[in-house]
Design a protein around this motif. Sequence first.
Motif, PDB file in Angstrom:
ATOM      1  N   GLN A 170       2.076  12.320   2.297  1.00  0.00           N
ATOM      2  CA  GLN A 170       3.374  12.194   3.085  1.00  0.00           C
ATOM      3  C   GLN A 170       4.201  13.384   2.903  1.00  0.00           C
ATOM      4  N   VAL A 225       0.958  -0.988  -0.067  1.00  0.00           N
ATOM      5  CA  VAL A 225      -0.115  -0.035  -0.086  1.00  0.00           C
ATOM      6  C   VAL A 225       0.924   1.232   0.079  1.00  0.00           C
ATOM      7  N   GLU A 226       0.714   2.195  -0.756  1.00  0.00           N
ATOM      8  CA  GLU A 226       1.318   3.639  -0.968  1.00  0.00           C
ATOM      9  C   GLU A 226       0.714   4.293  -0.033  1.00  0.00           C
ATOM     10  N   PRO A 227       1.397   5.503   0.627  1.00  0.00           N
ATOM     11  CA  PRO A 227       0.761   6.391   1.463  1.00  0.00           C
ATOM     12  C   PRO A 227      -0.336   7.412   0.993  1.00  0.00           C
ATOM     13  N   TYR A 240      -1.455   6.502   5.874  1.00  0.00           N
ATOM     14  CA  TYR A 240      -1.733   5.229   5.171  1.00  0.00           C
ATOM     15  C   TYR A 240      -3.062   5.005   5.115  1.00  0.00           C
TER      16      TYR A 240
END
Length: 329
Positions: free
Chosen positions: A227, A222-224, A234
């Motif tokens: 950020q 999973v990508e943030p 997340y």
Amino acid sequence: MAERQAETVAFYDIFNGDADGLCALHQLRLEEPRDAVLVTGIKREVRLLGRIAPVAGDVLTVLDISLAENRDALAHALEAGARCLYFDHHYAGEIPRHPNLEAHIDPAPDLCTSLLVDRYLHGRHRAWAVVAAFGDNLFDSARRAALPLGLSEEALAKLRALGETLNYNAYGESVEELYFHPAELYRRLSRYADPFRFIAEEPAFQQLRRGYADDMKKAMAVEPMRQTTAGAVYLLPDAAWARRACGAFANYLARTHPGRAHAVLTPSLAGGYTVSVRAPIARPLGADLLCRQFPSGGGRPAAAGINRLPAEMVEAFARKFEESFAPGS
């Protein structure tokens, strides 16, 4: 249910279902075996004292749940004449003074409840405190506690794996999403005085290790959502694996990026989001102050959470998160 006679003394062991609560109780019962009613649940189910109705003479052992969240129920128990031994490292507020209460509460960011129990027992079951500290993501504290044991790196890695898997089992929307009810996991744990025997012989450990590895693999893909240099937020998908992995994933992120804060949001079956927050390991402060600004939020300086964040408050939370951990804050 028929009313119990006051002269019939009951013992209650009331504990958080995560690694720290399990290992804290296990240390105490290795030292002083006792048949007791087990009162526990998922990680975020912390208002456990309200589940029981103690009477005069009953004995309560409370481990790893915030006194602030259980203040009224504790007051009722003490007024009824019950005795209570209380260990915890979360925010407590004012600690009551009562002849029937013995409280060992210290919210220092490098302590967990099992380390407080270890101090109380003068290190007689130290390996289990090390397991708990690893499970609570207090790796430096775990290693310091382990120094007198003279363990190899391989042995420390095994205790770390045990702590992480015991902790992982406590996360979920309900006990049905867990691999083991925490009371059942404690019963299995209680058969082993030596954590290395539990690792080598207990099938539950291998089952949890497989589940932990599978769920964490999904989480790490999973990508943030947001950020900055100070932190990352997340959002995990609406799935049982995500609710199980949220705490372990937050701990992983904190260790991987020790200079920044992290928040992991997971959709709740009841609506809104469950939130896990980790302050930077390099400066383990502020997670509890952030979470207590929102309904159902609490925890400790290094690691805290919100049980139910309404969907309409996600943007406000993200802004507060970035403000709380911005440089110079």
